[in-house]
Design an enzyme around this catalytic site. Sequence first.
Site, PDB file in Angstrom:
ATOM      1  CB  CYS A 258      -1.091  -0.003   1.109  1.00  0.00           C
ATOM      2  SG  CYS A 258      -1.821  -1.308   1.395  1.00  0.00           S
TER       3      CYS A 258
ATOM      4  CG  HIS B 164      -6.671   0.248   0.890  1.00  0.00           C
ATOM      5  ND1 HIS B 164      -5.706   0.659   0.063  1.00  0.00           N
ATOM      6  CD2 HIS B 164      -6.148  -0.139   2.022  1.00  0.00           C
ATOM      7  CE1 HIS B 164      -4.560   0.720   0.771  1.00  0.00           C
ATOM      8  NE2 HIS B 164      -4.620   0.114   1.873  1.00  0.00           N
TER       9      HIS B 164
ATOM     10  CG  HIS C  68      -3.005   3.927   5.299  1.00  0.00           C
ATOM     11  ND1 HIS C  68      -2.693   3.984   4.082  1.00  0.00           N
ATOM     12  CD2 HIS C  68      -2.880   2.848   5.716  1.00  0.00           C
ATOM     13  CE1 HIS C  68      -2.604   2.620   3.608  1.00  0.00           C
ATOM     14  NE2 HIS C  68      -2.582   1.987   4.724  1.00  0.00           N
TER      15      HIS C  68
END
Length: 388
Positions: A157, A316, A282
Amino acid sequence: MKQCYLNAMGMISALGDGTDITLKQLQYGQPQLTYSNAYHNGPPLPLGLIQQSLNTLPLHDKKWKSRNNQLTWHIAQQFQPEIEAAIAKFGADRIGVVIGTSTSGIAESESHMRTMANIGTMPEEYHYHLQEMGAPADFLAQTFGISGPTFGISTACSSGAKALASARRLIRAGICDVVIAGGVDTICRLTVQGFSSLEAVSTEPCNPFSSNRNGINIGEGGALFLVSAEASDIALTGIGESSDAHHISAPDPSGLGAIRSMSNALDDAGITATAIDYINLHGTATPLNDQMESIAVNELFSKNTLCSSTKPYTGHTLGAAGALEAAICVLALRQNFQPEHIWDGSNDQELPILNFAPASSYHPMRFALSNSFAFGGNNITLILERIS
């Protein structure tokens, strides 16, 4: 040290195709998740799917024929004139390409492997290069005839943000004059079912930092930038990186890795925490990530610092998330706008309370900070500055 700037950018996600529609959807607080069971076995899940048709690939060799490369080309075309002008000015050997991804062409390989399971051989159109993590960068370099440093980054990520860090290093080292950098990821069964097996996927729209949070929504998308030392309205002013080395998939619960990452970015930018006007968290809506990040942000920043997670809008996007959220920060800086934090408003009493941006939040901005935290404790923080 030489300052680096974001001279042009393109983006696409579940929010829409390009900067204008993305900004509009963010300003109106409109998440764009779609319920689908096309990528897993079970009831429909909310996913951040791109609904727009993607542009046709300009290269026809089978090794390039992935949706991930198609997405890369679609984004690059949003600022193609600027790319071509940079090549003409500096030369193809002075242009680099660095793109983060975590899926590359895995979706196509999944289909080809199902064919092999049925008939015993791979279909003619299969090519291993499809799923190499450097494929999007190689594809873009081949498309534009670029001969400078070209490579992919796959650190889960944090990949898209890491690509921007690499771009700045290439420019500061004098290796490149311009770098096309960012992240792209397309959805596939491997990611949806893989995260589901980790019990990290929510069956509802994600709910970051809520006491009711229960997991992520997988999304797809990307953002690419033209990074150079030529002055522009947005500078890549600070970068901080750290490694927890705590656990293969869980962050250090103390938040020390995130604190180091953010502190390093502030030091690199030559500013203090009080200078930050907005934090793009995040904010995955998993119990452990949100716990760690709230502790870290609370440790460094004032309780008045506005922040939000934009993953409820896009899902995401994994390897693209760091680049996509940097692009969202660029839009926010240009409009003095802080994207609304979408959640149910139920504070987790075990977490420090952060100052989540409300609807229609407009305040003057100079510095925006964006966090990306990946598997294995691979952390990166970007600080973007509005110059004019």
